[in-house]
Design a protein around this motif. Structure first.
Motif, PDB file in Angstrom:
ATOM      1  N   ALA A 161     -21.931   3.120   8.187  1.00 22.73           N
ATOM      2  CA  ALA A 161     -23.145   2.602   7.537  1.00 22.73           C
ATOM      3  C   ALA A 161     -23.908   1.697   8.491  1.00 22.73           C
ATOM      4  O   ALA A 161     -25.144   1.750   8.553  1.00 22.73           O
ATOM      5  CB  ALA A 161     -22.772   1.853   6.260  1.00 22.73           C
ATOM      6  N   GLU A 162     -23.193   0.867   9.239  1.00 23.98           N
ATOM      7  CA  GLU A 162     -23.854   0.006  10.227  1.00 23.98           C
ATOM      8  C   GLU A 162     -24.557   0.846  11.287  1.00 23.98           C
ATOM      9  O   GLU A 162     -25.682   0.545  11.680  1.00 23.98           O
ATOM     10  CB  GLU A 162     -22.843  -0.939  10.873  1.00 23.98           C
ATOM     11  N   ASP A 163     -23.883   1.905  11.745  1.00 23.83           N
ATOM     12  CA  ASP A 163     -24.495   2.802  12.735  1.00 23.83           C
ATOM     13  C   ASP A 163     -25.742   3.470  12.171  1.00 23.83           C
ATOM     14  O   ASP A 163     -26.774   3.561  12.839  1.00 23.83           O
ATOM     15  CB  ASP A 163     -23.511   3.890  13.177  1.00 23.83           C
ATOM     16  N   LEU A 164     -25.623   3.959  10.941  1.00 21.56           N
ATOM     17  CA  LEU A 164     -26.750   4.624  10.287  1.00 21.56           C
ATOM     18  C   LEU A 164     -27.928   3.672  10.138  1.00 21.56           C
ATOM     19  O   LEU A 164     -29.059   4.018  10.490  1.00 21.56           O
ATOM     20  CB  LEU A 164     -26.326   5.161   8.915  1.00 21.56           C
ATOM     21  N   LEU A 165     -27.664   2.469   9.659  1.00 23.48           N
ATOM     22  CA  LEU A 165     -28.743   1.497   9.469  1.00 23.48           C
ATOM     23  C   LEU A 165     -29.363   1.091  10.800  1.00 23.48           C
ATOM     24  O   LEU A 165     -30.581   1.009  10.928  1.00 23.48           O
ATOM     25  CB  LEU A 165     -28.232   0.263   8.713  1.00 23.48           C
ATOM     26  N   GLN A 166     -28.527   0.890  11.807  1.00 27.86           N
ATOM     27  CA  GLN A 166     -29.054   0.493  13.121  1.00 27.86           C
ATOM     28  C   GLN A 166     -29.950   1.579  13.701  1.00 27.86           C
ATOM     29  O   GLN A 166     -31.040   1.297  14.200  1.00 27.86           O
ATOM     30  CB  GLN A 166     -27.910   0.192  14.078  1.00 27.86           C
TER      31      GLN A 166
ATOM     32  N   ALA B   7     -26.937   2.348   2.763  1.00 29.84           N
ATOM     33  CA  ALA B   7     -26.288   3.090   3.854  1.00 29.84           C
ATOM     34  C   ALA B   7     -24.799   3.263   3.569  1.00 29.84           C
ATOM     35  O   ALA B   7     -24.243   4.355   3.745  1.00 29.84           O
ATOM     36  CB  ALA B   7     -26.502   2.374   5.185  1.00 29.84           C
ATOM     37  N   TYR B   8     -24.154   2.212   3.096  1.00 27.16           N
ATOM     38  CA  TYR B   8     -22.722   2.298   2.794  1.00 27.16           C
ATOM     39  C   TYR B   8     -22.455   3.302   1.678  1.00 27.16           C
ATOM     40  O   TYR B   8     -21.528   4.111   1.757  1.00 27.16           O
ATOM     41  CB  TYR B   8     -22.166   0.928   2.395  1.00 27.16           C
ATOM     42  N   LEU B   9     -23.277   3.265   0.652  1.00 31.63           N
ATOM     43  CA  LEU B   9     -23.078   4.206  -0.451  1.00 31.63           C
ATOM     44  C   LEU B   9     -23.312   5.643  -0.009  1.00 31.63           C
ATOM     45  O   LEU B   9     -22.685   6.562  -0.523  1.00 31.63           O
ATOM     46  CB  LEU B   9     -23.991   3.842  -1.621  1.00 31.63           C
ATOM     47  N   LEU B  10     -24.188   5.837   0.954  1.00 25.41           N
ATOM     48  CA  LEU B  10     -24.424   7.185   1.463  1.00 25.41           C
ATOM     49  C   LEU B  10     -23.244   7.697   2.275  1.00 25.41           C
ATOM     50  O   LEU B  10     -22.831   8.840   2.109  1.00 25.41           O
ATOM     51  CB  LEU B  10     -25.696   7.215   2.318  1.00 25.41           C
ATOM     52  N   VAL B  11     -22.699   6.873   3.158  1.00 25.94           N
ATOM     53  CA  VAL B  11     -21.670   7.367   4.080  1.00 25.94           C
ATOM     54  C   VAL B  11     -20.249   7.018   3.670  1.00 25.94           C
ATOM     55  O   VAL B  11     -19.313   7.655   4.114  1.00 25.94           O
ATOM     56  CB  VAL B  11     -21.921   6.904   5.536  1.00 25.94           C
TER      57      VAL B  11
ATOM     58  N   ALA C  81     -36.561   6.819   5.578  1.00 23.19           N
ATOM     59  CA  ALA C  81     -36.041   7.055   6.930  1.00 23.19           C
ATOM     60  C   ALA C  81     -34.517   6.994   6.933  1.00 23.19           C
ATOM     61  O   ALA C  81     -33.857   7.791   7.610  1.00 23.19           O
ATOM     62  CB  ALA C  81     -36.622   6.023   7.902  1.00 23.19           C
ATOM     63  N   LEU C  82     -33.943   6.072   6.157  1.00 24.62           N
ATOM     64  CA  LEU C  82     -32.489   5.947   6.071  1.00 24.62           C
ATOM     65  C   LEU C  82     -31.863   7.207   5.480  1.00 24.62           C
ATOM     66  O   LEU C  82     -30.894   7.754   6.021  1.00 24.62           O
ATOM     67  CB  LEU C  82     -32.147   4.720   5.214  1.00 24.62           C
ATOM     68  N   VAL C  83     -32.433   7.691   4.399  1.00 25.67           N
ATOM     69  CA  VAL C  83     -31.911   8.907   3.763  1.00 25.67           C
ATOM     70  C   VAL C  83     -32.092  10.112   4.686  1.00 25.67           C
ATOM     71  O   VAL C  83     -31.172  10.919   4.848  1.00 25.67           O
ATOM     72  CB  VAL C  83     -32.589   9.145   2.391  1.00 25.67           C
ATOM     73  N   ASN C  84     -33.259  10.232   5.313  1.00 23.85           N
ATOM     74  CA  ASN C  84     -33.495  11.350   6.235  1.00 23.85           C
ATOM     75  C   ASN C  84     -32.528  11.309   7.410  1.00 23.85           C
ATOM     76  O   ASN C  84     -32.000  12.349   7.825  1.00 23.85           O
ATOM     77  CB  ASN C  84     -34.936  11.343   6.743  1.00 23.85           C
TER      78      ASN C  84
END
Length: 169
Positions: free
Chosen positions: A32-37, A22-26, A63-66
């Motif tokens: 990244a915490e928001d995305l993962l949550q 998530a961190y590498l994506l954003v 699901a994380l990438v989407n």
């Protein structure tokens, strides 16, 4: 049987790896915490199906990438930067390369950045990355090629590293 049996254990075991992705994506820890949550909230709703024999790791990564790609209401993920360092201050060359690379990654499209993260940081094969992205292997290959070309243009000082990655990939 609890619908979420095993979910807590899965999250505890895979949280660090998922957070890294998530961190590498954003490019920002809080985002990244928001995305993962938000991703884990959605995965929890489908956990009963995954616990019955699905591949929880692959499903969650996809699901994380989407979720990252579809975050349309959020602004583009840009990494704030200060002015260039003052003269006379010495910096580790590798640290400077990481800063340049992070800035260049922030300028890629979301799909290109996702392909680069999955292929080169998560070390997924083209087939695994295609599965995570829900596309064909050919799309992964072309997105990788275009992303590396864009990175070469954005950060020419790192182009030797990109060429080595493309040959190895």
């Amino acid at each position: 049987m609890d619908r979420h049996e095993g979910f807590r254990e899965f999250v505890l075991a895979r949280q660090q790896a998922l957070m890294r992705t998530a961190y590498l994506l954003v490019g920002d820890r809080h985002l990244a915490e928001d995305l993962l949550q938000s991703t884990l909230t959605k995965v929890a709703g489908h956990w009963h199906k995954l616990a019955a024999g699905g591949n929880a790791e692959a499903y969650t990564r996809r699901a994380l990438v989407n979720q990252y790609i579809s975050w349309r209401r959020r602004p583009r993920f840009e990494v704030p930067s200060a002015e260039p360092p003052e003269q006379g201050v010495s910096y580790d060359e590798a640290a400077l390369d990481r800063i340049v690379l992070r800035r260049a990654l922030a300028k890629l499209t979301r799909k290109q950045r996702a392909v680069i993260v999955l292929r080169f940081w998560e070390d997924l094969t083209e087939a695994q990355a295609a599965e995570a992205l829900g596309c064909s292997v050919g799309t992964v290959k072309s997105q990788t090629h275009h992303a590396l070309a864009r990175l070469r243009a954005l950060a020419p000082e790192l182009s030797e590293d990109f060429e080595a990655q493309e040959v190895a990939g």
